[in-house]
Design a protein around this motif. Sequence first.
Motif, PDB file in Angstrom:
ATOM      1  N   THR A  24       0.223   4.669  -3.790  1.00 40.13           N
ATOM      2  CA  THR A  24       1.472   4.101  -4.294  1.00 40.13           C
ATOM      3  C   THR A  24       1.374   3.993  -5.809  1.00 40.13           C
ATOM      4  O   THR A  24       0.283   4.043  -6.377  1.00 40.13           O
ATOM      5  N   VAL A  35       6.458   2.498  -5.350  1.00 41.29           N
ATOM      6  CA  VAL A  35       6.884   3.767  -4.766  1.00 41.29           C
ATOM      7  C   VAL A  35       5.702   4.408  -4.039  1.00 41.29           C
ATOM      8  O   VAL A  35       4.583   4.446  -4.557  1.00 41.29           O
ATOM      9  N   ARG A  36       5.969   4.895  -2.855  1.00 37.91           N
ATOM     10  CA  ARG A  36       4.950   5.569  -2.058  1.00 37.91           C
ATOM     11  C   ARG A  36       4.877   7.019  -2.522  1.00 37.91           C
ATOM     12  O   ARG A  36       5.819   7.786  -2.329  1.00 37.91           O
ATOM     13  N   ASP A  39      -0.150  11.034   0.011  1.00 35.69           N
ATOM     14  CA  ASP A  39      -0.075  11.576   1.365  1.00 35.69           C
ATOM     15  C   ASP A  39      -0.993  10.754   2.282  1.00 35.69           C
ATOM     16  O   ASP A  39      -1.553   9.747   1.880  1.00 35.69           O
ATOM     17  N   ASP A  40      -1.141  11.200   3.510  1.00 38.69           N
ATOM     18  CA  ASP A  40      -1.977  10.478   4.472  1.00 38.69           C
ATOM     19  C   ASP A  40      -3.406  10.334   3.972  1.00 38.69           C
ATOM     20  O   ASP A  40      -4.064   9.325   4.196  1.00 38.69           O
ATOM     21  N   GLU A  43      -3.686   7.534   1.586  1.00 37.14           N
ATOM     22  CA  GLU A  43      -3.559   6.253   2.272  1.00 37.14           C
ATOM     23  C   GLU A  43      -4.824   5.892   3.040  1.00 37.14           C
ATOM     24  O   GLU A  43      -5.247   4.736   3.047  1.00 37.14           O
ATOM     25  N   LEU A  74       3.101  -0.248   2.704  1.00 40.42           N
ATOM     26  CA  LEU A  74       3.701   1.091   2.666  1.00 40.42           C
ATOM     27  C   LEU A  74       5.107   1.057   3.253  1.00 40.42           C
ATOM     28  O   LEU A  74       6.008   1.748   2.785  1.00 40.42           O
ATOM     29  N   ALA A  78       9.190   1.970  -1.636  1.00 38.91           N
ATOM     30  CA  ALA A  78      10.205   3.028  -1.657  1.00 38.91           C
ATOM     31  C   ALA A  78       9.509   4.351  -1.368  1.00 38.91           C
ATOM     32  O   ALA A  78       8.339   4.535  -1.711  1.00 38.91           O
ATOM     33  N   ASP A  79      10.217   5.277  -0.748  1.00 37.63           N
ATOM     34  CA  ASP A  79       9.592   6.528  -0.342  1.00 37.63           C
ATOM     35  C   ASP A  79       9.828   7.628  -1.368  1.00 37.63           C
ATOM     36  O   ASP A  79      10.941   8.114  -1.527  1.00 37.63           O
ATOM     37  N   GLY A  80       8.773   8.006  -2.111  1.00 36.34           N
ATOM     38  CA  GLY A  80       8.836   9.180  -2.992  1.00 36.34           C
ATOM     39  C   GLY A  80       9.380   8.933  -4.384  1.00 36.34           C
ATOM     40  O   GLY A  80       8.838   9.435  -5.345  1.00 36.34           O
TER      41      GLY A  80
END
Length: 94
Positions: A24, A35-36, A39-40, A43, A74, A78-80
């Motif tokens: 993030t 903001v995230r 990737d996996d 994380e 997460l 916010a995503d992206g």
Amino acid sequence: MPADLHPDDLARLVRYALETTRATAVCPFHEDVIVRIGDDAAESHALERAKRIPKSDGSTWDGQTLNDEIGRQLGAAADGCCPKCQAAAQGTGA
Ligand SMILES: [Zn+2]
């Protein structure tokens, strides 16, 4: 140990781990927006990093507890991209 790391505070420890592994990031224009961006792999790297950070009494956080908090943060992020920046770019106000 960085000044902004508080290993006895679960939320702050997890936030630190997520930011330092680039899972993030805080928006450079809105410091209240996380903001995230990772990737996996980023994380899971954050989880591994958090597991290795000792509390002030020398013990470490339980992996499941950390995993739950990472999931919570997460989920709240916010995503992206930053929604406030997006709104400003679209002229709908910041
Ligand atoms: Zn922003």
